[in-house]
Design a protein around this motif. Structure first.
Motif, PDB file in Angstrom:
ATOM      1  N   ALA A 132     -18.860   7.074  62.492  1.00 66.39           N
ATOM      2  CA  ALA A 132     -18.576   6.078  61.451  1.00 66.39           C
ATOM      3  C   ALA A 132     -17.071   5.924  61.245  1.00 66.39           C
ATOM      4  N   ASP A 133     -16.325   7.024  61.307  1.00 64.14           N
ATOM      5  CA  ASP A 133     -14.876   6.959  61.147  1.00 64.14           C
ATOM      6  C   ASP A 133     -14.245   6.150  62.286  1.00 64.14           C
ATOM      7  N   ILE A 135     -15.751   3.785  64.009  1.00 65.67           N
ATOM      8  CA  ILE A 135     -16.102   2.384  63.778  1.00 65.67           C
ATOM      9  C   ILE A 135     -15.215   1.805  62.681  1.00 65.67           C
ATOM     10  N   ARG A 136     -15.009   2.586  61.625  1.00 66.57           N
ATOM     11  CA  ARG A 136     -14.191   2.113  60.500  1.00 66.57           C
ATOM     12  C   ARG A 136     -12.762   1.807  60.965  1.00 66.57           C
ATOM     13  N   PHE A 139     -12.697  -1.523  62.559  1.00 65.29           N
ATOM     14  CA  PHE A 139     -12.770  -2.601  61.572  1.00 65.29           C
ATOM     15  C   PHE A 139     -11.407  -2.866  60.940  1.00 65.29           C
ATOM     16  N   VAL A 199     -20.862   0.817  59.177  1.00 59.11           N
ATOM     17  CA  VAL A 199     -19.626   1.089  58.439  1.00 59.11           C
ATOM     18  C   VAL A 199     -19.833   0.915  56.938  1.00 59.11           C
ATOM     19  N   GLU A 200     -20.760   0.048  56.539  1.00 62.29           N
ATOM     20  CA  GLU A 200     -21.058  -0.125  55.121  1.00 62.29           C
ATOM     21  C   GLU A 200     -21.789   1.090  54.546  1.00 62.29           C
ATOM     22  N   ALA A 202     -21.800   4.219  55.820  1.00 59.85           N
ATOM     23  CA  ALA A 202     -21.229   5.517  56.180  1.00 59.85           C
ATOM     24  C   ALA A 202     -20.690   6.241  54.957  1.00 59.85           C
TER      25      ALA A 202
END
Length: 215
Positions: A132-133, A135-136, A139, A199-200, A202
């Protein structure tokens, strides 16, 4: 990822030594603390871990420590051990999110199995958080215009509707969409939506990173 660590908090030195020895028999690293205060003063490393926590101790008790950790955003699987168990105490521990509640004396093999399962679960959680990090961070490379388009795609709006809402051409929408998909590494619309949802949902990072200290 760092090696797994089992944190043991118990005011009884014999119990701490016994648990440390038990864990070394299966190759697990153990760090011991003689009080909740000593553990609270320590920092945790980034690897998978679990906490074996005595319920009744001088000063801050195990349940209070666990609830304070949760309030600080430190998410560790916790196995409570106690020689003075009662039903309300066990209910409070499980409602707080404890993995297990064991009465002394307990079966060493049972404890080992529960610890190993807790560490596997924590390793899986940390892997999800790392993904997730990553992916973030992707973004964060998006421009404001690309984020506008992504939000509308996330809402299920087609390109023509997005173009009308943003007062741009459908071709401009296509270019922004292609750019954000390239930056996010998404090969399809379904993958793009999966990344947006991931990402929302996580969890934010929750641990302070530095070597733990032994009591």
């Amino acid at each position: 990822m760092n090696e797994p660590t089992v944190h043991i908090v118990d005011d009884d030195p014999d119990m701490r030594d016994s648990l440390r020895w038990l864990l070394t028999t299966v190759g697990l690293r153990a760090v011991t603390y003689d009080s909740a205060e000593a553990f609270s003063a320590a920092s945790l490393d980034a690897g998978p871990a679990c906490l074996v926590l005595d319920v009744r101790m001088p000063g801050t008790g195990g349940l209070d420590l666990f609830e304070s950790l949760a309030a600080r955003g430190i998410r560790l699987p916790v196995l409570f051990i106690t020689a003075h168990a009662d039903v309300p105490m066990a209910v409070r521990a499980m409602k707080s999110g404890a993995v297990e509640f064991l009465e002394k004396p307990f079966n060493g093999q049972v404890l080992l199995e529960k610890i190993q399962r807790a560490i596997r679960d924590d390793a899986a959680r940390l892997a999800r958080q790392a993904e997730a990090d990553a992916i973030r961070s992707r973004f964060e490379t998006l421009t404001g215009k690309e984020r506008e388009v992504l939000a509308m795609i996330r809402d299920g709006r087609p390109n023509k509707e997005i173009a009308a809402l943003l007062d741009i051409t459908p071709r401009a929408v296509e270019l922004r969409r292609a750019g954000l998909m390239r930056k996010l590494g998404a090969g399809s619309l379904s993958e793009l939506l999966r990344l947006a949802i991931a990402v929302e949902e996580a969890e934010p990072p929750s641990r302070q990173i530095s070597p733990p200290r032994s009591a």
